[in-house]
Design a protein around this motif. Structure first.
Motif, PDB file in Angstrom:
ATOM      1  N   GLN A   1     -16.847 -33.407 -22.390  1.00 17.01           N
ATOM      2  CA  GLN A   1     -15.571 -32.713 -22.523  1.00 17.01           C
ATOM      3  C   GLN A   1     -15.674 -31.225 -22.204  1.00 17.01           C
ATOM      4  O   GLN A   1     -14.693 -30.497 -22.329  1.00 17.01           O
ATOM      5  CB  GLN A   1     -15.022 -32.906 -23.945  1.00 17.01           C
ATOM      6  CG  GLN A   1     -14.687 -34.357 -24.250  1.00 17.01           C
ATOM      7  CD  GLN A   1     -14.126 -34.541 -25.647  1.00 17.01           C
ATOM      8  OE1 GLN A   1     -14.858 -34.647 -26.627  1.00 17.01           O
ATOM      9  NE2 GLN A   1     -12.814 -34.589 -25.738  1.00 17.01           N
ATOM     10  N   ASP A   2     -16.868 -30.794 -21.800  1.00 14.63           N
ATOM     11  CA  ASP A   2     -17.072 -29.389 -21.434  1.00 14.63           C
ATOM     12  C   ASP A   2     -16.396 -28.478 -22.450  1.00 14.63           C
ATOM     13  O   ASP A   2     -15.522 -27.680 -22.128  1.00 14.63           O
ATOM     14  CB  ASP A   2     -16.520 -29.125 -20.031  1.00 14.63           C
ATOM     15  CG  ASP A   2     -16.956 -27.772 -19.485  1.00 14.63           C
ATOM     16  OD1 ASP A   2     -17.917 -27.197 -20.030  1.00 14.63           O
ATOM     17  OD2 ASP A   2     -16.334 -27.294 -18.523  1.00 14.63           O
ATOM     18  N   TRP A   3     -16.833 -28.599 -23.701  1.00 12.96           N
ATOM     19  CA  TRP A   3     -16.168 -27.948 -24.816  1.00 12.96           C
ATOM     20  C   TRP A   3     -16.068 -26.440 -24.645  1.00 12.96           C
ATOM     21  O   TRP A   3     -17.062 -25.761 -24.361  1.00 12.96           O
ATOM     22  CB  TRP A   3     -16.931 -28.242 -26.104  1.00 12.96           C
ATOM     23  CG  TRP A   3     -16.918 -29.681 -26.510  1.00 12.96           C
ATOM     24  CD1 TRP A   3     -15.952 -30.347 -27.215  1.00 12.96           C
ATOM     25  CD2 TRP A   3     -17.948 -30.651 -26.249  1.00 12.96           C
ATOM     26  NE1 TRP A   3     -16.304 -31.656 -27.402  1.00 12.96           N
ATOM     27  CE2 TRP A   3     -17.522 -31.880 -26.824  1.00 12.96           C
ATOM     28  CE3 TRP A   3     -19.176 -30.606 -25.596  1.00 12.96           C
ATOM     29  CZ2 TRP A   3     -18.280 -33.044 -26.757  1.00 12.96           C
ATOM     30  CZ3 TRP A   3     -19.928 -31.766 -25.520  1.00 12.96           C
ATOM     31  CH2 TRP A   3     -19.483 -32.962 -26.095  1.00 12.96           C
ATOM     32  N   LYS A   4     -14.879 -25.922 -24.827  1.00 16.54           N
ATOM     33  CA  LYS A   4     -14.692 -24.471 -24.896  1.00 16.54           C
ATOM     34  C   LYS A   4     -15.184 -23.968 -26.244  1.00 16.54           C
ATOM     35  O   LYS A   4     -15.872 -22.953 -26.342  1.00 16.54           O
ATOM     36  CB  LYS A   4     -13.221 -24.110 -24.702  1.00 16.54           C
ATOM     37  CG  LYS A   4     -12.915 -22.627 -24.769  1.00 16.54           C
ATOM     38  CD  LYS A   4     -11.434 -22.390 -24.502  1.00 16.54           C
ATOM     39  CE  LYS A   4     -11.115 -20.888 -24.524  1.00 16.54           C
ATOM     40  NZ  LYS A   4     -11.188 -20.327 -25.881  1.00 16.54           N
ATOM     41  N   ASN A   5     -14.824 -24.692 -27.319  1.00 17.55           N
ATOM     42  CA  ASN A   5     -15.312 -24.386 -28.661  1.00 17.55           C
ATOM     43  C   ASN A   5     -16.443 -25.346 -29.011  1.00 17.55           C
ATOM     44  O   ASN A   5     -16.448 -26.503 -28.578  1.00 17.55           O
ATOM     45  CB  ASN A   5     -14.186 -24.540 -29.684  1.00 17.55           C
ATOM     46  CG  ASN A   5     -13.045 -23.577 -29.424  1.00 17.55           C
ATOM     47  OD1 ASN A   5     -13.258 -22.439 -29.010  1.00 17.55           O
ATOM     48  ND2 ASN A   5     -11.824 -24.024 -29.655  1.00 17.55           N
ATOM     49  N   ASN A   6     -17.390 -24.872 -29.792  1.00 22.28           N
ATOM     50  CA  ASN A   6     -18.489 -25.748 -30.191  1.00 22.28           C
ATOM     51  C   ASN A   6     -17.945 -26.948 -30.959  1.00 22.28           C
ATOM     52  O   ASN A   6     -17.140 -26.790 -31.879  1.00 22.28           O
ATOM     53  CB  ASN A   6     -19.492 -24.983 -31.050  1.00 22.28           C
ATOM     54  CG  ASN A   6     -20.300 -23.998 -30.234  1.00 22.28           C
ATOM     55  OD1 ASN A   6     -19.766 -23.318 -29.362  1.00 22.28           O
ATOM     56  ND2 ASN A   6     -21.583 -23.921 -30.506  1.00 22.28           N
ATOM     57  N   PRO A   7     -18.383 -28.144 -30.600  1.00 20.60           N
ATOM     58  CA  PRO A   7     -17.828 -29.346 -31.226  1.00 20.60           C
ATOM     59  C   PRO A   7     -18.417 -29.580 -32.617  1.00 20.60           C
ATOM     60  O   PRO A   7     -19.440 -29.014 -32.997  1.00 20.60           O
ATOM     61  CB  PRO A   7     -18.257 -30.458 -30.269  1.00 20.60           C
ATOM     62  CG  PRO A   7     -19.547 -29.961 -29.700  1.00 20.60           C
ATOM     63  CD  PRO A   7     -19.378 -28.468 -29.567  1.00 20.60           C
ATOM     64  N   THR A   8     -17.763 -30.450 -33.359  1.00 19.46           N
ATOM     65  CA  THR A   8     -18.306 -30.950 -34.628  1.00 19.46           C
ATOM     66  C   THR A   8     -18.547 -32.455 -34.536  1.00 19.46           C
ATOM     67  O   THR A   8     -19.066 -33.055 -35.479  1.00 19.46           O
ATOM     68  CB  THR A   8     -17.337 -30.664 -35.787  1.00 19.46           C
ATOM     69  OG1 THR A   8     -16.057 -31.247 -35.485  1.00 19.46           O
ATOM     70  CG2 THR A   8     -17.158 -29.163 -35.985  1.00 19.46           C
ATOM     71  N   SER A   9     -18.174 -33.060 -33.396  1.00 25.71           N
ATOM     72  CA  SER A   9     -18.403 -34.479 -33.174  1.00 25.71           C
ATOM     73  C   SER A   9     -18.348 -34.735 -31.676  1.00 25.71           C
ATOM     74  O   SER A   9     -17.950 -33.871 -30.886  1.00 25.71           O
ATOM     75  CB  SER A   9     -17.352 -35.317 -33.904  1.00 25.71           C
ATOM     76  OG  SER A   9     -16.056 -35.055 -33.381  1.00 25.71           O
ATOM     77  N   PHE A  10     -18.743 -35.935 -31.280  1.00 22.15           N
ATOM     78  CA  PHE A  10     -18.649 -36.333 -29.877  1.00 22.15           C
ATOM     79  C   PHE A  10     -18.521 -37.850 -29.814  1.00 22.15           C
ATOM     80  O   PHE A  10     -18.850 -38.559 -30.770  1.00 22.15           O
ATOM     81  CB  PHE A  10     -19.861 -35.850 -29.077  1.00 22.15           C
ATOM     82  CG  PHE A  10     -21.183 -36.376 -29.558  1.00 22.15           C
ATOM     83  CD1 PHE A  10     -21.716 -37.560 -29.056  1.00 22.15           C
ATOM     84  CD2 PHE A  10     -21.905 -35.686 -30.521  1.00 22.15           C
ATOM     85  CE1 PHE A  10     -22.933 -38.059 -29.503  1.00 22.15           C
ATOM     86  CE2 PHE A  10     -23.128 -36.166 -30.977  1.00 22.15           C
ATOM     87  CZ  PHE A  10     -23.644 -37.359 -30.470  1.00 22.15           C
TER      88      PHE A  10
END
Length: 398
Positions: free
Chosen positions: A41-50
């Motif tokens: 998902q090319d996260w803009k914000n750091n993820p908490t799940s995937f």
């Protein structure tokens, strides 16, 4: 309109057919590594799940920060779970703290690994909040590189740039000068460059070529694109007066020519699927059916649509895109000549701003787009409307 409907169906099918699952892995709390396919998902914000799949045919599953201590995608993205002290002080003036020292909270986060070597650099982003962390071989605890803006008084803002002192003390290297540290910005580009210098510090030339630090980032792309655009429109003008004996009139639909250019800026996240577009162009419309009773239109204008594009990547060289734009019309000229047995009147067009939507395809440097705009008023003081549907061809110079 039929073209638009067909393209909507085509885009919907193409979007559903797309896959964002790429080779990756994760390590769970029992230190078991699982190779899988992770939704990139090319996260803009750091993820908490995937989300992930064990193989192409498996069901989609979700892993959270409570279950996973590390995960990575191909060779360009890696996240590790760490409990760290983080200062979330705002950079917004209205919410800015008046305390110089960082106001830390202990949080468990997925930190993005930016570079690994003798010194490791990590990144974290949450909306407008950007923080960087580091560790070294001498001290493997992960600590925040401290940067903070704070209010000195009502009219003055100060900055705590402790990160420069941290780097000077903990990353000693003869190749890193005091001036480099003094000019070091608190951003990914500057910090990556400095950490890479440190990780090569003291190595022989032969070692540098064989013992490179691990840098995790996507291959850089040119985020700016410039193209030429030429199109054909299917346009008409209609006018209507509140006075009953001034009958409504409209021109026949005419084929019009539009010429312009397009500047596109691709946003460097969300897998570069979203971009901002600016497209100044010139268009002219003429129609003559005057006689004893009729209407003649001679109208030209420059418009500047500004908006957003969403790209559906089919292959590396082919894309389907959807545009939504707000068109500003700063320059227009010409006349609308209305004539019947009661009046012979000329009105100067005054084009109003409007909204346009487009659907198109790009193959290598070439584009083709079907575009339709909302009806807009073009004459004062009478009620009027300008309708336009366009097919636009484009060529990207770079």
């Amino acid at each position: 309109m039929k073209i638009i409907c067909l393209l909507v169906c085509f885009i919907t099918c193409a979007a559903q057919a797309q896959t964002n699952f790429v080779n990756g892995y994760f390590i769970d709390n029992q230190n078991i590594r699982t190779d899988c396919l992770i939704k990139d998902q090319d996260w803009k914000n750091n993820p908490t799940s995937f989300t992930y799949k064990l193989d192409r045919e498996s069901q989609v599953e979700t892993a959270t920060i409570e279950d996973v201590q590390e995960f990575g995608i191909s060779d360009y993205s890696k996240y590790i779970r760490q409990t760290v002290l983080i200062d979330r002080s705002s950079e917004e003036i209205k919410e800015m703290s008046s305390t110089r020292a960082p106001e830390n909270n202990k949080e468990t986060l997925f930190l993005m690994v930016l570079v690994e070597g003798a010194a490791n650099l990590y990144g974290y982003q949450d909306g407008n909040l950007r923080r960087f962390f580091f560790s070294t071989q001498q001290n493997d605890s992960i600590r925040q590189l401290v940067f903070k803006s704070f209010k000195i008084d009502k009219y003055e803002i100060g900055t705590n740039q402790q990160y420069k002192q941290q780097i000077k003390v903990e990353l000693p290297c003869e190749k890193i000068t005091d001036k480099q540290i003094e000019n070091l910005g608190y951003n990914k580009k500057d910090l990556l460059k400095l950490f890479n210098i440190y990780n090569q510090c003291g190595k022989e030339e032969s070692d540098i070529s064989t013992d490179q630090p691990s840098v995790y980032q996507r291959k850089s792309r040119n985020l700016f694109k410039l193209g030429l655009r030429v199109g054909l429109g299917h346009d008409m003008v209609a006018v209507k007066s509140e006075v009953s004996y001034y009958e409504p009139m409209e021109t026949d639909y005419k084929i019009t020519l539009r010429l312009g250019a397009e500047l596109e800026f691709i946003l460097p996240f969300w897998n570069e699927k979203v971009s901002l577009i600016l497209e100044p162009n010139y268009k002219s419309f003429q129609s003559s059916n005057l006689g004893e009773s009729g209407m003649e239109v001679d109208y030209s204008f420059i418009e500047i649509p500004l908006g957003v594009r969403y790209n559906f990547y089919l292959t590396p060289s082919s894309t389907i895109f959807l545009n939504a734009q707000y068109a500003v019309v700063p320059i227009n000229r010409g006349n609308i000549h209305y004539k019947n047995q009661y009046t012979d009147r000329k009105m100067k067009p005054e084009h109003h701003n409007y909204i346009v939507a487009g659907l198109g395809v790009k193959i290598k440097r070439f584009t083709m787009e079907a575009r339709i705009g909302t009806q807009r008023d073009v004459s004062i003081p009478w009620e009027s409307e300008y309708k336009s549907t366009n097919i636009i061809l484009g060529y990207h110079l770079f």
